[in-house]
Design a protein around this motif. Structure first.
Motif, PDB file in Angstrom:
ATOM      1  N   ARG A  62       0.743  -1.186   0.061  1.00  0.00           N
ATOM      2  CA  ARG A  62      -0.001  -0.008  -0.018  1.00  0.00           C
ATOM      3  C   ARG A  62       0.854   1.097  -0.094  1.00  0.00           C
ATOM      4  O   ARG A  62       0.398   2.199  -0.233  1.00  0.00           O
ATOM      5  CB  ARG A  62      -0.875   0.040   1.010  1.00  0.00           C
ATOM      6  CG  ARG A  62      -1.776  -1.381   1.133  1.00  0.00           C
ATOM      7  CD  ARG A  62      -2.812  -1.080   2.411  1.00  0.00           C
ATOM      8  NE  ARG A  62      -3.699   0.035   2.179  1.00  0.00           N
ATOM      9  CZ  ARG A  62      -4.955   0.038   2.621  1.00  0.00           C
ATOM     10  NH1 ARG A  62      -5.232  -0.797   3.803  1.00  0.00           N
ATOM     11  NH2 ARG A  62      -5.749   1.120   2.312  1.00  0.00           N
ATOM     12  N   ARG A  63       2.131   1.269   0.600  1.00  0.00           N
ATOM     13  CA  ARG A  63       2.949   2.384   0.421  1.00  0.00           C
ATOM     14  C   ARG A  63       4.100   2.053  -0.500  1.00  0.00           C
ATOM     15  O   ARG A  63       5.106   2.872  -0.489  1.00  0.00           O
ATOM     16  CB  ARG A  63       3.742   2.380   1.822  1.00  0.00           C
ATOM     17  CG  ARG A  63       2.897   2.618   2.913  1.00  0.00           C
ATOM     18  CD  ARG A  63       3.020   4.086   3.700  1.00  0.00           C
ATOM     19  NE  ARG A  63       1.955   4.174   4.584  1.00  0.00           N
ATOM     20  CZ  ARG A  63       1.972   3.866   5.750  1.00  0.00           C
ATOM     21  NH1 ARG A  63       3.265   3.587   6.407  1.00  0.00           N
ATOM     22  NH2 ARG A  63       1.093   4.303   6.828  1.00  0.00           N
ATOM     23  N   GLY A  64       3.873   1.075  -1.398  1.00  0.00           N
ATOM     24  CA  GLY A  64       4.908   0.593  -2.214  1.00  0.00           C
ATOM     25  C   GLY A  64       5.162   1.510  -3.674  1.00  0.00           C
ATOM     26  O   GLY A  64       4.074   2.504  -3.969  1.00  0.00           O
ATOM     27  N   LEU A  65       6.019   1.183  -4.282  1.00  0.00           N
ATOM     28  CA  LEU A  65       6.442   1.997  -5.320  1.00  0.00           C
ATOM     29  C   LEU A  65       5.308   2.036  -6.617  1.00  0.00           C
ATOM     30  O   LEU A  65       5.052   3.018  -6.875  1.00  0.00           O
ATOM     31  CB  LEU A  65       7.739   1.411  -6.191  1.00  0.00           C
ATOM     32  CG  LEU A  65       8.590   2.530  -6.665  1.00  0.00           C
ATOM     33  CD1 LEU A  65       9.236   3.311  -5.517  1.00  0.00           C
ATOM     34  CD2 LEU A  65       9.986   1.781  -7.274  1.00  0.00           C
ATOM     35  N   ILE A  66       4.734   0.903  -6.716  1.00  0.00           N
ATOM     36  CA  ILE A  66       3.535   0.776  -7.567  1.00  0.00           C
ATOM     37  C   ILE A  66       2.255   0.921  -6.898  1.00  0.00           C
ATOM     38  O   ILE A  66       1.158   1.509  -7.347  1.00  0.00           O
ATOM     39  CB  ILE A  66       3.732  -0.346  -8.504  1.00  0.00           C
ATOM     40  CG1 ILE A  66       5.076  -0.480  -9.416  1.00  0.00           C
ATOM     41  CG2 ILE A  66       2.645  -0.543  -9.443  1.00  0.00           C
ATOM     42  CD1 ILE A  66       5.296  -1.722  -9.914  1.00  0.00           C
ATOM     43  N   GLY A  67       2.389   0.202  -5.638  1.00  0.00           N
ATOM     44  CA  GLY A  67       1.087   0.051  -4.943  1.00  0.00           C
ATOM     45  C   GLY A  67       0.298   1.376  -4.629  1.00  0.00           C
ATOM     46  O   GLY A  67      -0.703   1.440  -4.506  1.00  0.00           O
ATOM     47  N   SER A  68       1.151   2.184  -4.232  1.00  0.00           N
ATOM     48  CA  SER A  68       0.576   3.547  -3.715  1.00  0.00           C
ATOM     49  C   SER A  68       0.261   4.422  -4.573  1.00  0.00           C
ATOM     50  O   SER A  68      -1.079   4.847  -4.566  1.00  0.00           O
ATOM     51  CB  SER A  68       1.811   4.265  -2.817  1.00  0.00           C
ATOM     52  OG  SER A  68       2.109   5.458  -3.194  1.00  0.00           O
ATOM     53  N   PRO A  69       0.597   4.666  -5.766  1.00  0.00           N
ATOM     54  CA  PRO A  69      -0.018   5.371  -6.747  1.00  0.00           C
ATOM     55  C   PRO A  69      -1.255   4.413  -7.315  1.00  0.00           C
ATOM     56  O   PRO A  69      -2.118   5.306  -7.434  1.00  0.00           O
ATOM     57  CB  PRO A  69       1.017   5.612  -7.969  1.00  0.00           C
ATOM     58  CG  PRO A  69       1.992   4.516  -7.488  1.00  0.00           C
ATOM     59  CD  PRO A  69       2.095   4.442  -6.114  1.00  0.00           C
ATOM     60  N   LEU A  70      -1.040   3.382  -7.388  1.00  0.00           N
ATOM     61  CA  LEU A  70      -2.385   2.412  -7.816  1.00  0.00           C
ATOM     62  C   LEU A  70      -3.500   2.726  -7.128  1.00  0.00           C
ATOM     63  O   LEU A  70      -4.649   3.117  -7.676  1.00  0.00           O
ATOM     64  CB  LEU A  70      -1.896   1.169  -7.860  1.00  0.00           C
ATOM     65  CG  LEU A  70      -2.518   0.316  -8.899  1.00  0.00           C
ATOM     66  CD1 LEU A  70      -2.226   0.867 -10.344  1.00  0.00           C
ATOM     67  CD2 LEU A  70      -1.805  -1.192  -8.952  1.00  0.00           C
ATOM     68  N   GLU A  71      -3.273   2.849  -5.616  1.00  0.00           N
ATOM     69  CA  GLU A  71      -4.234   3.103  -4.779  1.00  0.00           C
ATOM     70  C   GLU A  71      -4.973   4.591  -4.868  1.00  0.00           C
ATOM     71  O   GLU A  71      -6.068   4.685  -4.740  1.00  0.00           O
ATOM     72  CB  GLU A  71      -3.880   2.529  -3.333  1.00  0.00           C
ATOM     73  CG  GLU A  71      -5.129   2.803  -2.301  1.00  0.00           C
ATOM     74  CD  GLU A  71      -4.868   1.763  -1.026  1.00  0.00           C
ATOM     75  OE1 GLU A  71      -3.910   1.048  -1.158  1.00  0.00           O
ATOM     76  OE2 GLU A  71      -5.708   1.942  -0.248  1.00  0.00           O
ATOM     77  N   ALA A  72      -3.657   5.410  -5.013  1.00  0.00           N
ATOM     78  CA  ALA A  72      -4.230   6.763  -4.740  1.00  0.00           C
ATOM     79  C   ALA A  72      -5.157   7.056  -6.089  1.00  0.00           C
ATOM     80  O   ALA A  72      -6.183   7.978  -6.074  1.00  0.00           O
ATOM     81  CB  ALA A  72      -2.996   7.633  -4.711  1.00  0.00           C
ATOM     82  N   TRP A  73      -4.511   6.631  -7.368  1.00  0.00           N
ATOM     83  CA  TRP A  73      -5.326   7.199  -8.384  1.00  0.00           C
ATOM     84  C   TRP A  73      -6.615   6.335  -8.964  1.00  0.00           C
ATOM     85  O   TRP A  73      -7.260   6.839  -9.390  1.00  0.00           O
ATOM     86  CB  TRP A  73      -4.157   7.066  -9.679  1.00  0.00           C
ATOM     87  CG  TRP A  73      -3.065   8.138  -9.422  1.00  0.00           C
ATOM     88  CD1 TRP A  73      -3.131   9.223  -8.359  1.00  0.00           C
ATOM     89  CD2 TRP A  73      -1.828   8.293  -9.901  1.00  0.00           C
ATOM     90  NE1 TRP A  73      -1.989   9.826  -8.612  1.00  0.00           N
ATOM     91  CE2 TRP A  73      -1.185   9.232  -9.297  1.00  0.00           C
ATOM     92  CE3 TRP A  73      -1.376   7.395 -10.916  1.00  0.00           C
ATOM     93  CZ2 TRP A  73       0.152   9.533  -9.822  1.00  0.00           C
ATOM     94  CZ3 TRP A  73       0.071   7.782 -11.118  1.00  0.00           C
ATOM     95  CH2 TRP A  73       0.954   8.798 -10.718  1.00  0.00           C
ATOM     96  N   PHE A  74      -6.457   5.094  -8.804  1.00  0.00           N
ATOM     97  CA  PHE A  74      -7.199   4.078  -9.322  1.00  0.00           C
ATOM     98  C   PHE A  74      -8.214   3.414  -7.943  1.00  0.00           C
ATOM     99  O   PHE A  74      -9.062   2.875  -8.495  1.00  0.00           O
ATOM    100  CB  PHE A  74      -6.586   3.074 -10.406  1.00  0.00           C
ATOM    101  CG  PHE A  74      -6.185   4.014 -11.366  1.00  0.00           C
ATOM    102  CD1 PHE A  74      -6.878   4.121 -12.406  1.00  0.00           C
ATOM    103  CD2 PHE A  74      -4.632   3.759 -11.281  1.00  0.00           C
ATOM    104  CE1 PHE A  74      -6.072   4.707 -13.328  1.00  0.00           C
ATOM    105  CE2 PHE A  74      -4.074   4.131 -12.422  1.00  0.00           C
ATOM    106  CZ  PHE A  74      -4.624   4.865 -13.301  1.00  0.00           C
ATOM    107  N   GLY A  75      -7.898   3.540  -6.930  1.00  0.00           N
ATOM    108  CA  GLY A  75      -8.228   3.065  -5.614  1.00  0.00           C
ATOM    109  C   GLY A  75      -8.210   1.468  -5.846  1.00  0.00           C
ATOM    110  O   GLY A  75      -9.313   0.533  -5.303  1.00  0.00           O
TER     111      GLY A  75
END
Lengths: 235, 375
Positions: A67-80
């Motif tokens: 959830r704080r990862g390099l890909i995981g965090s933007p993925l959650e922030a932008w696409f949920g």
């Protein structure tokens, strides 16, 4: 008995194999036939999961898709979209673990194909894609298929990295390998025995298949239907 | 017209060749390892030479300086491999039509049929390559290479794996195909007979260099160097000194004497005292009795050299005689007399019935004597 882990494992390993083949075939082709700067580094990166302890691999994956990862965090922030602790994360872990096995097999199979077949196809004017599907793949299919089987078996048994990124959520992310661990912890021997039996039989079948494919790896695709005519003064 | 001028180094081997091929068959002839196959791989685009240019008519296929290197697909060469390289998992028909991607299935079928007709392999459409004889495989490979109507035809030792009778027929087939289609054709072989049968022009190649290039018959008669003479199988090569000279320029006739006592006259343009090499093909020499007259061809002058027959070998359909030049000059000397080899056909051998130890004369037509600088 709860069949969920069996079905989930089948789904995860099948999807992981599909992805590995889709990513692995072009990679194997590149490694077999192209020289480019950074080739050995890319090779090392792809092969690393074979030698890396699964828990280390899982940790790296968490850094990437957590959830704080390099890909995981933007993925959650932008696409949920959240990947960790879903069965999708199990697929990703299985692909990372199994991909190198497929790439190695397919690459070796490609390299075994006589270069003059590919040269002949090129002088006949056909593009690389046509040559890949009509010449290279048919001539290397045994080695490639061996890679698919090996890759699937590795994906089916994936434990360490999967546990870290997908967790052990019964009915949601609990795969067979993890369910065995869970059953042993809970001293549920009957459940552990059943799952172990399934995976053992699967492994034996895989080894037998691999041996069969390996033994006949150089033989031609088609079965000879009639013997060639004796050499006469014809032609 | 195909123009090739390339250099390529690999380990301690360097290929450095230049030649032009019009609508004719150029044979690259030389021992294995001479760089012939490498040349063909460079022309077809399967290998990139270090430097040079390759052109077909007005199209540049490769130019190192201009950074042009067309893919094999864009060069339109028909390449026939030494080991055929037929696709083992495709039928004869699928193999031949592989290069016909752009055509619809009807056109493709028609073209494949006419090619199979031309190559005399009708009826084999559904066979797989490992169900064919060597000669049939070679015909399929030829048909496959010709199908896309290539601009240039490259034949890389295509007949080395088939037996002699089949090979001769295939060579004639290739000659016919070339005559009908008129494409620049490069033929590679290490077989002297194949080279002679198929060549319009011949390039003798050794260790990456072209030693001599020209009309096949002329190259055979006049190899031009010791190395080329050896590769072309010229067994009679002697070092000699020019001891006399009559006439001027191109019409000059030289008197020559070898270390081993061979003395004869031949046309040539060297000064008196120069050392030269004499080459005469064994098949162009005849033996006649020690006395009596000799009939020469009209307008030809025949050199007569006294000799003693010292050996006879059967080569199947011909005989090789060894004759030692008999000369008073050498008697008591330490130098061995020259041994000249003479090839006679079986019929000529039967007619003359030469005996070992017999004193004879070697009849050498002057125009068969070839001189080149001693290297």
């Amino acid at each position: 008995m709860d069949l969920f882990p069996v079905l989930l494992s089948l789904r995860v390993s099948a999807l992981a194999t599909l992805w590995s083949v889709a990513i692995g075939l072009p990679l194997a082709w590149v490694f077999a036939f192209r020289r480019f700067p950074g080739r050995s580094i890319l090779d090392a990166v792809i092969t690393l999961p074979v030698v890396l302890p699964p828990s280390v691999l899982g940790y790296y994956l968490l850094l990437l898709i957590g959830r704080r990862g390099l890909i995981g965090s933007p993925l959650e922030a932008w696409f949920g979209v959240r990947l960790v602790f879903t069965w999708h994360a199990a697929v990703i872990a299985a692909v990372i673990a199994a991909l190198p096995l497929f790439v190695r097999s397919a690459r070796a199979a490609f390299e075994q194909v006589d270069e003059s077949f590919l040269g002949a196809a090129r002088t006949l004017g056909r593009g690389e894609l046509v040559i890949f599907f009509r010449i290279l793949l048919p001539l290397a299919w045994r080695g490639v298929l061996a890679g698919v089987v090996l890759c699937w078996a590795r994906a089916l048994g994936e434990f360490g990295a999967t546990l870290l990124v997908a967790g052990n959520i019964p009915g949601r992310t609990q795969t067979m390998a993890i369910a065995i661990y869970d059953a042993v912890q809970a001293q549920d021997t009957a459940r552990a025995d059943a799952l172990v039996a399934i995976l053992t039989v699967t492994s034996v079948v895989v080894i037998l298949t691999m041996n069969y494919l390996g033994r006949a790896s150089v033989r031609r695709r088609h079965v000879r239907r009639n013997r060639p005519l004796p050499e006469r003064g014809r032609s | 017209m195909l123009s090739v001028q390339i250099q390529h180094s690999l380990d301690d081997f360097t290929l450095d060749i230049a030649f032009d091929v019009g609508n004719e068959i150029l044979t690259l002839f030389g021992p294995s390892g001479a760089g012939k196959s490498m040349a063909v791989r460079c022309i077809s685009g399967l290998m990139r030479p270090d430097s040079g240019t390759i052109r077909h008519d007005s199209t540049v296929w490769f130019d190192r300086a201009a950074r042009i290197n067309l893919r094999p697909q864009a060069r339109h060469v028909g390449l026939v491999f030494q080991d055929y390289a037929l696709f083992p998992h495709l039928t004869v028909e699928q193999n031949i039509s592989f290069g016909l991607g752009g055509l619809d299935s009807g056109e493709r079928r028609g073209l494949v049929n006419s090619l199979m007709e031309e190559m005399h392999i009708r009826g084999l459409e559904g066979r797989y390559p490992d169900e064919l004889s060597g000669g049939q495989q070679q015909r399929v490979a030829l048909a496959r290479a010709l199908a896309p109507s290539p601009a240039v035809l490259l034949l890389d030792e295509p007949f080395s794996a088939v037996d002699v009778t089949v090979r001769t027929r295939l060579l004639r087939l290739v000659a016919d195909v070339q005559r009908r289609r008129g494409r620049p054709t490069v033929f590679i072989t290490h077989d002297l007979e194949d080279a002679f049968l198929l060549s319009d022009r011949l390039a003798v190649i050794e260790r990456g260099k072209i030693l001599r290039e020209g009309v096949a018959t002329e190259v055979f008669a006049a190899p031009g160097s010791h190395a080329a003479a050896r590769i072309l199988g010229t067994r009679n090569v002697f070092n000699a000194v020019v001891i006399d000279r009559a006439g001027e320029g191109a019409t000059a006739v030289l008197r020559l004497r070898s270390e081993g006592g061979l003395e004869l006259s031949a046309p040539g343009d060297y000064r008196i005292g120069a050392t030269v090499s004499i080459a005469v093909r064994a098949a162009l020499i005849d033996i006649v009795s020690a006395e009596g007259g000799v009939r020469s061809r009209a307008g030809a002058v025949t050199e007569l050299v006294p000799a003693v027959l010292t050996g006879v070998e059967s080569r199947g359909d011909r005989y090789t005689l060894r004759a030692r030049v008999s000369t008073s000059l050498l008697q008591g000397g330490g130098v061995d007399a020259d041994a000249v080899e003479v090839d006679l056909s079986a019929a000529a051998f039967e007619r003359r019935a030469p005996r070992l130890g017999e004193a004879v004369r070697l009849a050498i037509p002057r125009d068969a004597i070839h001189l080149f600088p001693n290297d």
